[in-house]
Enzyme design. Structure first.
Site, PDB file in Angstrom:
ATOM      1  N   CYS A   1       0.797  -1.343   0.004  1.00  0.00           N
ATOM      2  CA  CYS A   1      -0.084  -0.017  -0.070  1.00  0.00           C
ATOM      3  C   CYS A   1       0.911   1.310   0.073  1.00  0.00           C
ATOM      4  CB  CYS A   1      -1.129   0.100   1.046  1.00  0.00           C
ATOM      5  SG  CYS A   1      -1.882  -1.582   1.209  1.00  0.00           S
TER       6      CYS A   1
ATOM      7  N   HIS B   1      -2.869   7.012   3.062  1.00  0.00           N
ATOM      8  CA  HIS B   1      -3.370   5.738   2.819  1.00  0.00           C
ATOM      9  C   HIS B   1      -4.568   5.511   3.370  1.00  0.00           C
ATOM     10  CE1 HIS B   1      -4.011   1.747   1.536  1.00  0.00           C
ATOM     11  NE2 HIS B   1      -3.618   1.231   2.847  1.00  0.00           N
TER      12      HIS B   1
ATOM     13  N   ASN C   1     -10.254   0.170   0.997  1.00  0.00           N
ATOM     14  CA  ASN C   1      -8.717   0.178   0.716  1.00  0.00           C
ATOM     15  C   ASN C   1      -8.432  -0.498  -0.667  1.00  0.00           C
ATOM     16  OD1 ASN C   1      -6.104  -0.363   0.984  1.00  0.00           O
ATOM     17  ND2 ASN C   1      -5.895  -1.190   3.027  1.00  0.00           N
TER      18      ASN C   1
HETATM   19  N1  COA Z   1     -18.400  -7.152  11.231  1.00  0.00           N
HETATM   20  C1  COA Z   1     -18.838  -7.242  12.546  1.00  0.00           C
HETATM   21  N2  COA Z   1     -18.277  -7.399  13.624  1.00  0.00           N
HETATM   22  C2  COA Z   1     -16.795  -7.797  13.481  1.00  0.00           C
HETATM   23  C3  COA Z   1     -16.257  -7.833  12.108  1.00  0.00           C
HETATM   24  C4  COA Z   1     -16.897  -7.417  10.920  1.00  0.00           C
HETATM   25  N3  COA Z   1     -16.258  -7.329  10.008  1.00  0.00           N
HETATM   26  N4  COA Z   1     -14.840  -7.952  12.621  1.00  0.00           N
HETATM   27  C5  COA Z   1     -14.903  -8.131  13.896  1.00  0.00           C
HETATM   28  N5  COA Z   1     -15.754  -8.249  14.193  1.00  0.00           N
HETATM   29  C6  COA Z   1     -16.330  -8.101  15.913  1.00  0.00           C
HETATM   30  C7  COA Z   1     -15.132  -8.741  16.503  1.00  0.00           C
HETATM   31  O1  COA Z   1     -15.549 -10.166  16.535  1.00  0.00           O
HETATM   32  C8  COA Z   1     -15.051  -8.232  17.979  1.00  0.00           C
HETATM   33  O2  COA Z   1     -16.459  -8.775  18.579  1.00  0.00           O
HETATM   34  P1  COA Z   1     -16.352  -9.150  20.288  1.00  0.00           P
HETATM   35  O3  COA Z   1     -16.009  -7.812  20.807  1.00  0.00           O
HETATM   36  O4  COA Z   1     -17.765  -9.492  20.403  1.00  0.00           O
HETATM   37  O5  COA Z   1     -15.114  -9.995  20.116  1.00  0.00           O
HETATM   38  C9  COA Z   1     -15.549  -6.642  17.660  1.00  0.00           C
HETATM   39  O6  COA Z   1     -16.145  -6.660  16.290  1.00  0.00           O
HETATM   40  C10 COA Z   1     -14.242  -5.930  17.743  1.00  0.00           C
HETATM   41  O7  COA Z   1     -13.211  -6.692  16.746  1.00  0.00           O
HETATM   42  P2  COA Z   1     -11.849  -6.224  16.506  1.00  0.00           P
HETATM   43  O8  COA Z   1     -10.732  -7.146  15.967  1.00  0.00           O
HETATM   44  O9  COA Z   1     -11.361  -5.851  17.824  1.00  0.00           O
HETATM   45  O10 COA Z   1     -11.967  -4.855  15.760  1.00  0.00           O
HETATM   46  P3  COA Z   1     -10.976  -3.603  15.410  1.00  0.00           P
HETATM   47  O11 COA Z   1     -11.625  -2.268  16.111  1.00  0.00           O
HETATM   48  O12 COA Z   1      -9.728  -4.055  15.800  1.00  0.00           O
HETATM   49  O13 COA Z   1     -11.341  -3.457  14.138  1.00  0.00           O
HETATM   50  C11 COA Z   1     -10.184  -3.665  11.772  1.00  0.00           C
HETATM   51  C12 COA Z   1     -10.903  -4.506  13.199  1.00  0.00           C
HETATM   52  C13 COA Z   1      -9.731  -4.910  10.867  1.00  0.00           C
HETATM   53  C14 COA Z   1     -10.943  -2.992  11.138  1.00  0.00           C
HETATM   54  C15 COA Z   1      -9.021  -2.873  12.389  1.00  0.00           C
HETATM   55  O14 COA Z   1      -8.116  -3.766  13.257  1.00  0.00           O
HETATM   56  C16 COA Z   1      -8.165  -2.436  11.375  1.00  0.00           C
HETATM   57  O15 COA Z   1      -8.558  -1.900  10.363  1.00  0.00           O
HETATM   58  N6  COA Z   1      -6.807  -3.008  11.356  1.00  0.00           N
HETATM   59  C17 COA Z   1      -5.885  -2.448  10.390  1.00  0.00           C
HETATM   60  C18 COA Z   1      -6.231  -3.107   9.181  1.00  0.00           C
HETATM   61  C19 COA Z   1      -5.432  -2.637   7.771  1.00  0.00           C
HETATM   62  O16 COA Z   1      -5.335  -1.272   7.676  1.00  0.00           O
HETATM   63  N7  COA Z   1      -5.242  -3.622   6.899  1.00  0.00           N
HETATM   64  C20 COA Z   1      -4.404  -3.078   5.615  1.00  0.00           C
HETATM   65  C21 COA Z   1      -3.222  -2.334   5.919  1.00  0.00           C
HETATM   66  S1  COA Z   1      -2.556  -1.855   4.250  1.00  0.00           S
END
Ligand code: COA
Length: 314
Positions: free
Chosen positions: A116, A238, A268
Site C-alpha cells: 500500500c 493511505h 482500501n
Molecule cells: N463485522 C462485524 N463485527 C466484526 C467484524 C465485522 N467485519 N470484524 C470483527 N468484528 C467483531 C469482533 O468479533 C469483535 O467482537 P467481540 O467484541 O464480540 O469479540 C469486535 O467486532 C471487535 O473486533 P476487533 O478485531 O477488535 O475490531 P477492530 O476495532 O480492531 O477493527 C479492523 C478490526 C480490521 C477493522 C482493524 O483492526 C483495522 O482496520 N486494522 C488495520 C487493517 C489494515 O489497515 N489493513 C491493511 C493495511 S494496508
C-alpha cells in the site's frame, strides 16, 4: 534517508486520472453473505461502499489514458511507465508492459511492489528518472485486491477493493521537497498473501504499527523538506481505516479537515488509494498552486513512504 540535492532536475504533475472497479458493492451487500453489518463497518473503518471488478491492465489503462489526455501529451513522448501494484494480472510479464502496449507508449515499463506504500515509492522513483534525464514519466497506482480477498472472511472482506490512479510527471518546476521510504521486513507475518492464496492479516497489530510508522515517515519527510505540520495544506494518507488516519493526524497535529479522504466510497485499494484521494481533492478544487501536500502510506512489508510536494512546482 537522504535529502534532495540542490540543483537536481525537478518535475511536477501535469495531468491525472482515476478509475474504479466496475461493480459497486455496499456494506449491506456484504452483510447479505457474511456476518457483518453496515453500522459496524462504518464505525470501525469509515467504509460505506467499494468498487470491485476489472483487470489491472483495464483500470490502469483507463486512469493512464485520462492522465495523458489531461496533460495533452503524445503517448510517444512518454519516456517511462512506472506501475505501482501488488496484484499484477500475470506473474510474468509485469502488467506495466500490457498497459504500455494498450496506451500506445514506446518506452521502458516496470512494476513496483511496495504494497500500500507503492504509489509513493513509485513517485519517488519517477522523480529520480526525471533527475536522470527523462522528460515525461507516466506513474500509475493500481490494485485489484478483490482477487486476493476471501469474500467469506469478514476480517478482510469489509476492507479491500479495486481502483487505479495515474499521474503524468513532466520535467519542469520541481514539486518534490522531501521524501522518505521505509520497510521493516521483520513484520512480514502480520500482513501477507501467498501465491494463489488470500490476504492474511492480524488487524489489531497492523493498526497499531500503521499509526506509528505513518507518523514516523511523515515527520522524516517534513524534516527533509524543512516544513512544519501547520504549513501542510493537505495530508493525503493511505485509505485503510479512517480511525488509523485520525490517530495519525492527531499525533502529527494536522486537523482532519485537512485530510483528503475517499475511503467511504472506495475502501482500501492499496497502491491506488493515495492517488484516488489526491486527485479527487484536486478535482474538487481543494488544492491551489503553491500548497504543500503531504502524502503518506503504509502497507505489508511493513513498508512506509511519504513525500511532501509543492502543488504546481516551485
Ligand atoms: N463485522 C462485524 N463485527 C466484526 C467484524 C465485522 N467485519 N470484524 C470483527 N468484528 C467483531 C469482533 O468479533 C469483535 O467482537 P467481540 O467484541 O464480540 O469479540 C469486535 O467486532 C471487535 O473486533 P476487533 O478485531 O477488535 O475490531 P477492530 O476495532 O480492531 O477493527 C479492523 C478490526 C480490521 C477493522 C482493524 O483492526 C483495522 O482496520 N486494522 C488495520 C487493517 C489494515 O489497515 N489493513 C491493511 C493495511 S494496508
Amino acid at each position: 534517508m537522504p535529502s534532495i540535492p540542490t540543483g537536481v532536475r525537478g518535475a511536477r504533475f501535469t495531468g491525472w486520472g482515476t478509475a474504479l472497479g466496475h461493480r459497486l458493492v455496499t456494506n449491506d451487500d456484504l452483510a447479505a453473505t457474511i456476518d457483518t453489518n453496515d453500522q459496524w463497518i462504518r464505525e470501525r473503518t469509515g467504509i460505506e461502499r467499494r468498487h470491485v471488478g476489472g483487470t489491472n491492465a483495464e483500470l490502469s489503462s483507463a486512469s493512464g489514458a485520462a492522465a495523458l489526455a489531461m496533460a495533452g501529451v503524445d503517448p510517444l513522448s512518454v519516456d517511462a511507465l512506472v506501475l505501482a501494484t501488488t496484484t499484477p494480472d500475470r506473474a510474468v510479464p509485469a502488467t506495466s508492459s500490457t498497459v504500455q502496449a494498450r496506451l500506445g507508449l514506446r518506452c521502458g515499463a516496470f512494476d513496483v511492489n511496495a504494497a500500500c506504500s507503492g504509489f509513493v515509492y513509485a513517485l519517488v522513483n519517477a522523480h529520480g528518472l526525471v533527475a536522470m534525464g527523462a522528460e515525461r514519466v507516466l506513474l500509475i497506482g493500481t490494485d485489484i485486491l478483490s482477487r486476493i480477498t476471501d469474500w467469506d472472511d469478514r476480517n478482510t472482506a469489509v476492507l479491500f477493493a479495486d481502483g487505479s490512479g495515474a499521474a503524468l510527471l513532466e520535467a519542469g518546476p520541481g514539486q518534490l521537497l522531501g521524501w522518505d521510504l521505509d520497510a521493516d521486513g521483520t513484520l512480514e507475518e502480520i500482513l501477507y498473501c501467498d501465491h494463489g492464496g488470500f490476504i492474511q492479516m492480524n488487524g489489531k497489530e497492523v493498526f497499531k504499527r500503521a499509526v506509528r510508522i505513518m507518523v514516523d515517515s511523515a515527520q522524516k519527510s517534513m524534516k527533509h523538506a524543512g516544513v512544519t505540520a501547520d504549513q501542510v495544506s493537505l495530508i493525503v494518507p493511505h485509505q485503510a481505516n479512517i480511525r488509523i488516519v485520525q490517530a495519525a493526524c492527531d499525533r502529527l497535529d494536522i486537523p482532519m479537515d485537512r485530510a483528503a479522504m475517499c475511503i467511504q466510497d472506495t475502501g482500501n485499494t492499496s497502491s491506488a488509494s493515495i492517488p484516488l484521494a489526491l486527485f479527487r481533492a484536486a478535482d474538487e478544487g481543494r488544492i491551489a498552486r503553491g500548497d504543500l501536500v503531504l502524502m503518506v502510506g503504509f502497507g505489508a512489508g511493513m513498508t512506509a513512504a511519504s513525500a511532501i510536494i509543492e502543488w504546481g512546482g516551485h
